[in-house]
Design an enzyme around this catalytic site. Structure first.
Site, short mmCIF file in Angstrom:
data_model
loop_
_atom_site.label_atom_id
_atom_site.label_comp_id
_atom_site.label_asym_id
_atom_site.label_seq_id
_atom_site.Cartn_x
_atom_site.Cartn_y
_atom_site.Cartn_z
N HIS A 42 0.83 -1.21 0.00
CA HIS A 42 0.00 0.00 0.00
C HIS A 42 0.86 1.26 0.00
O HIS A 42 2.06 1.20 0.25
CB HIS A 42 -0.91 0.02 1.23
N HIS A 130 6.33 6.60 -1.74
CA HIS A 130 6.98 5.29 -1.88
C HIS A 130 6.03 4.20 -1.41
O HIS A 130 5.06 4.46 -0.71
CB HIS A 130 8.26 5.23 -1.05
#
Length: 188
Positions: A42, A130
């Site tokens: 995620h 990220h």
């Protein structure tokens, strides 16, 4: 009052989950750590830590407001990196190239509205777009450096960011269990 460990973010596409699995297999036994399970990969926009039910309600209101003011957008995943740095790597991640500014602005908006409601996480850091794929415990320095060099400019695919969610994180002995508390489609 019930407390829940939570973050604001969204789950990545299946293609990025497969990239994470491929990298894991490539460096098998040379980079040891807690690899993120494919279904758990995620993007975190803001880690909240432990919040109360009342705070969760405020976060949900904020996400509803944010979702109405933002439209879906595309992001491209590119390159691998580590936090905090290559001398002391603790986290291996997939970076974002295209759409990084939009993600950063979205994360800032989440943090700003939550701060207005007094919801300020203890470990607030500057947002770096990220996707964490491994929490590194031990590693072969040569393997890690080769991996980072090999994938520095590689594009891994893309996602459409079309929703944001409040996600609870229950820590267990086999890893975290993530549950979407509430999610909102952008532009909705």
């Amino acid at each position: 009052m019930k407390v829940v460990r939570a973050f604001v973010g969204f789950f990545t596409s299946k293609s990025i989950n497969e990239v994470a699995e491929r990298i894991k297999k490539e460096v098998d036994l040379k980079i040891m750590g807690k690899w993120v399970e494919p279904q758990n990969v995620h993007m975190t926009l803001q880690f909240l830590g432990d919040i109360t039910e009342a705070q969760a309600i405020e976060v949900i209101k904020n996400l509803q407001e944010i979702s109405k003011k933002n439209i879906p957008f595309r992001i491209k995943y590119k390159g691998l990196g580590v936090f905090p740095d290559v001398k002391r790597p603790r986290v291996l991640w997939i970076g974002v190239s295209e759409g990084a500014n939009k993600l950063t602005n979205l994360a800032k908006e989440v943090a700003r509205l939550n701060a207005k409601k007094g919801i300020i996480p203890k470990n607030s850091k500057n947002f770096v777009p990220h996707v964490t794929i491994c929490r590194i415990k031990s590693y072969d320095r040569k393997t890690l450096n080769e991996l980072l060099r090999k994938y520095r400019t590689v594009e891994f695919g893309e996602d459409e960011v079309n929703k944001i969610a409040l996600i609870s994180s229950t820590l267990t002995s086999v890893g975290p269990i993530y549950t979407v508390v509430e999610e909102f489609y952008l532009g909705g």
